[in-house]
Motif scaffolding. Structure first.
Motif, PDB file in Angstrom:
ATOM      1  N   UNK A 176      42.202 -34.622 106.337  1.00 34.77           N
ATOM      2  CA  UNK A 176      42.734 -33.264 106.539  1.00 34.77           C
ATOM      3  C   UNK A 176      42.947 -32.925 108.010  1.00 34.77           C
ATOM      4  N   UNK A 177      42.174 -33.544 108.895  1.00 39.15           N
ATOM      5  CA  UNK A 177      42.068 -33.062 110.274  1.00 39.15           C
ATOM      6  C   UNK A 177      43.391 -33.007 111.023  1.00 39.15           C
ATOM      7  N   UNK A 178      44.242 -34.002 110.888  1.00 41.40           N
ATOM      8  CA  UNK A 178      45.484 -33.987 111.659  1.00 41.40           C
ATOM      9  C   UNK A 178      46.373 -32.813 111.262  1.00 41.40           C
ATOM     10  N   UNK A 179      46.180 -32.302 110.045  1.00 44.99           N
ATOM     11  CA  UNK A 179      46.984 -31.163 109.585  1.00 44.99           C
ATOM     12  C   UNK A 179      46.396 -29.834 110.035  1.00 44.99           C
ATOM     13  N   UNK A 180      45.112 -29.838 110.432  1.00 50.11           N
ATOM     14  CA  UNK A 180      44.569 -28.694 111.167  1.00 50.11           C
ATOM     15  C   UNK A 180      45.115 -28.717 112.590  1.00 50.11           C
ATOM     16  N   UNK A 181      45.128 -29.914 113.157  1.00 48.22           N
ATOM     17  CA  UNK A 181      45.556 -30.055 114.542  1.00 48.22           C
ATOM     18  C   UNK A 181      47.018 -29.646 114.728  1.00 48.22           C
ATOM     19  N   UNK A 182      47.873 -29.918 113.715  1.00 50.80           N
ATOM     20  CA  UNK A 182      49.285 -29.559 113.870  1.00 50.80           C
ATOM     21  C   UNK A 182      49.619 -28.184 113.290  1.00 50.80           C
ATOM     22  N   UNK A 183      48.598 -27.482 112.759  1.00 45.90           N
ATOM     23  CA  UNK A 183      48.785 -26.122 112.288  1.00 45.90           C
ATOM     24  C   UNK A 183      49.328 -25.964 110.883  1.00 45.90           C
ATOM     25  N   UNK A 184      49.430 -27.080 110.142  1.00 43.48           N
ATOM     26  CA  UNK A 184      49.988 -26.999 108.785  1.00 43.48           C
ATOM     27  C   UNK A 184      49.033 -26.319 107.806  1.00 43.48           C
ATOM     28  N   UNK A 185      47.715 -26.536 107.989  1.00 43.72           N
ATOM     29  CA  UNK A 185      46.701 -25.887 107.171  1.00 43.72           C
ATOM     30  C   UNK A 185      45.588 -25.381 108.075  1.00 43.72           C
ATOM     31  N   UNK A 186      44.731 -24.524 107.523  1.00 47.71           N
ATOM     32  CA  UNK A 186      43.627 -23.923 108.281  1.00 47.71           C
ATOM     33  C   UNK A 186      42.304 -24.286 107.625  1.00 47.71           C
ATOM     34  N   UNK A 187      41.384 -24.754 108.434  1.00 48.95           N
ATOM     35  CA  UNK A 187      40.057 -25.120 107.934  1.00 48.95           C
ATOM     36  C   UNK A 187      39.174 -23.876 107.851  1.00 48.95           C
TER      37      UNK A 187
END
Length: 299
Positions: A176-187
């Motif tokens: 999941x982490x790279x999609x937090x980093x690029x703003x696609x999803x929020x943790x």
């Protein structure tokens, strides 16, 4: 007489690295079939005879056998598979995610009856939702803790929380982490499995004494040994062939411990997992019992 290679289902993520080594470095003769949608899909394929072996999440395998005594899909009358080996000893960190513009900033903002996105009914993402619900005190005897929305793939789960199809979903942290980093999803939080995270299962049509299964355990053990002894090779493979950054690959290596001997499962792991799944309401008391779920146990 030619022996057909085993058809092995696996999730094409960083955890598959020792399996990759088993085939590329140690001549494991097998047909590897990726299941990006996870363990629940592999259960269906095991029961329909499409694969012989599955390497997937502990909670998914045990929930599949424990729920109502196992499925009767296709020709299977006994659940269709049994646990035969241990793959990963460490727990799995499930990240809890929502859409980047959603007004949900922590687990405390989730409410009973929210919509949880899952890959498939019976998958790890589904099962862990009920473990979370148990922790949050949402479980009632006659009502569901949330609306379950099956979305199939990780990509569709990310899109689902962004467009409101689902309110949140759970998936492995580093995936999941790279999609937090690029703003696609929020943790918004995390939850750990209270059990070792990955097990190996075989279809009930595959004998526990099958020579191909013995070869799989031997070659997987060699793949794990190579993984442990060659971290830089693993970082390069994970960061170039899979969907992870080099930094995340290095961080993940610090957190994971693969089995020291993949053959067999510790019955106490099955007992503990099943006990928690019963408490969480994922399986009932009438399902398959602990000792029936394993075809090969550790001594």
């Amino acid at each position: 007489m030619t022996t057909k290679p085993l058809r092995i289902g696996f999730v094409p993520e960083h955890f598959s690295t020792p399996l990759h080594y088993a085939t590329t470095h140690f001549s494991l003769s097998a047909t590897l079939i990726p299941f990006p949608s996870g363990t629940g899909h592999m259960i269906t394929s095991l029961r329909s005879g499409e694969i012989d072996i599955g390497i997937g999440l502990t909670e998914g395998w045990i929930a599949g056998l424990g729920k109502d005594g196992g499925s009767t899909e296709g020709d299977s009358k006994d659940g269709g598979y049994r646990i035969v080996g241990t793959y990963v000893e460490t727990p799995l960190c499930w990240a809890i995610s929502t859409g980047p513009k959603r007004d949900i900033n922590g687990v405390e903002d989730l409410e009973k009856n929210n919509k949880i996105g899952v890959s498939r009914i019976g998958s790890g993402s589904y099962v862990m939702g009920f473990v979370l619900a148990d922790q949050r005190g949402w479980l009632g005897k006659s009502e569901k803790p949330f609306e379950v929305v099956p979305l199939g793939t990780f990509d569709k789960l990310r899109k689902g929380v962004a467009d409101g199809t689902a309110d949140f979903f759970m998936w492995e942290h580093f995936t999941s982490k790279r999609y937090y980093d690029n703003g696609e999803i929020k943790r918004i939080g995390e939850i750990y499995t209270p059990w070792p995270s990955w097990q190996i299962v075989a279809s009930t049509s595959t004998s526990p004494t099958d020579d191909r299964l013995s070869d799989l355990f031997t070659k997987l053990d060699q793949g794990i040994k190579h993984f442990n002894e060659n971290p830089e090779e693993s970082v390069k493979y994970i960061s170039t062939s899979l969907d992870y950054s080099e930094k995340d690959a290095r961080e993940w290596l610090k957190t994971v411990k693969f089995a020291n001997g993949t053959k067999g499962v510790d019955v106490s792991v099955v007992e503990k997992t099943l006990g928690i799944l019963r408490k969480a309401g994922v399986v009932g008391e009438s399902g398959m019992k602990e000792k029936e779920m394993s075809a090969i146990t550790r001594t």
